[in-house]
Write a protein that holds these residues in place. Structure first.
Motif, PDB file in Angstrom:
ATOM      1  N   LEU A  89      36.823  36.630  41.099  1.00  0.00           N
ATOM      2  CA  LEU A  89      38.252  36.321  41.150  1.00  0.00           C
ATOM      3  C   LEU A  89      38.949  37.426  41.934  1.00  0.00           C
ATOM      4  CD1 LEU A  89      38.972  35.174  37.480  1.00  0.00           C
ATOM      5  CD2 LEU A  89      39.065  33.755  39.524  1.00  0.00           C
ATOM      6  N   GLU A  98      45.377  34.608  42.432  1.00  0.00           N
ATOM      7  CA  GLU A  98      43.934  34.817  42.507  1.00  0.00           C
ATOM      8  C   GLU A  98      43.230  33.523  42.900  1.00  0.00           C
ATOM      9  OE1 GLU A  98      43.003  38.319  39.249  1.00  0.00           O
ATOM     10  OE2 GLU A  98      42.947  36.230  38.605  1.00  0.00           O
ATOM     11  N   LEU A 130      36.169  45.166  41.728  1.00  0.00           N
ATOM     12  CA  LEU A 130      36.651  44.291  40.660  1.00  0.00           C
ATOM     13  C   LEU A 130      36.098  44.708  39.305  1.00  0.00           C
ATOM     14  CD1 LEU A 130      35.959  40.926  42.523  1.00  0.00           C
ATOM     15  CD2 LEU A 130      38.178  42.060  42.313  1.00  0.00           C
ATOM     16  N   LYS A 134      36.277  39.957  36.021  1.00  0.00           N
ATOM     17  CA  LYS A 134      36.575  39.141  37.199  1.00  0.00           C
ATOM     18  C   LYS A 134      35.305  38.664  37.908  1.00  0.00           C
ATOM     19  CE  LYS A 134      41.120  41.157  38.198  1.00  0.00           C
ATOM     20  NZ  LYS A 134      41.908  39.907  38.134  1.00  0.00           N
TER      21      LYS A 134
END
Length: 216
Positions: A89, A98, A130, A134
């Motif tokens: 994401l 996102e 990230l 995510k």
């Protein structure tokens, strides 16, 4: 049939599955090295089709499907290996929304619990840092619809579809009926009156659980 004969057949089956997994690993290594060295060419499409196939989970009597078998999530301490492909994401728009991308893992820091990943669909291989939440590891095994139906995504389930050539939220239209079957999905598409595309086949390898992206 004797117990000894059955045990021998089980050993042969497991050795065969191990060899198949080893071949897949070697193919993925070649795919990653070729991309990094900029030697990837028109054969990419053919190689990606080969890599779409997941090994079928075949458990012993009473065994449950393991983590990362289709809908079964990874264990809490699971760390994605260097070079593995994941769903990530990331913020890709100026308004801060996102979206999901297919990414390759570059490294993981246990100190910060963060991954560095490269966007696999960008020619320049855009890099992102990230947090763990995510990152969505894709399945490592596909479930047998006859033996482990609970490990399959069911009709109308919201998922992330990563193939062909797109990354989008989709609804399961039809789950696999046989081990060799793909999922049939309905991708979000505003050009259709009902907001969904016509049914599209997607290999099990590229159907993953959905984490709702944040919108601002």
């Amino acid at each position: 049939m004797s117990i000894f004969t059955t045990s021998c057949e089980d050993c042969i089956l497991w050795k065969t599955l191990d060899k198949m997994a080893e071949v897949r690993f070697l193919l993925e290594e070649r795919w990653i090295v070729a991309r990094i060295s900029s030697l990837y060419n028109a054969s990419e499409t053919t190689q990606r089709k080969v890599l779409m196939t997941l090994p079928l989970w075949i458990g012993k009597p009473g065994d449950k499907a393991p983590p990362l078998c289709e809908t079964i999530p990874a264990s809490g301490d699971y760390v994605v290996k260097l070079g593995d492909k994941v769903v990530a994401l990331v913020v890709k728009s100026v308004d801060g929304d996102e979206q999901c991308i297919l990414a390759g893992v570059v490294c993981y820091s246990s100190a910060t619990d963060k991954y560095e990943v490269d966007d696999m669909d960008e020619e320049g291989e855009e890099r992102h840092i990230l947090s763990r939440w995510k990152i969505i590891p894709p399945p490592q095994w596909k479930a047998n619809p006859e033996a482990d139906p609970e490990a399959l995504f069911q009709k109308r389930k919201l998922i992330v579809a990563l193939y062909p050539q797109t990354t989008c939220h989709a609804l399961i239209h039809t789950p696999p009926m046989q081990p060799q079957d793909d999922y049939s999905v309905l991708c979000e598409d505003t050009s259709y009156a009902d907001g969904s595309s016509l049914p599209l086949n997607v290999a099990q390898r590229y159907v993953v659980a959905c984490k709702e992206p944040k919108k601002r």
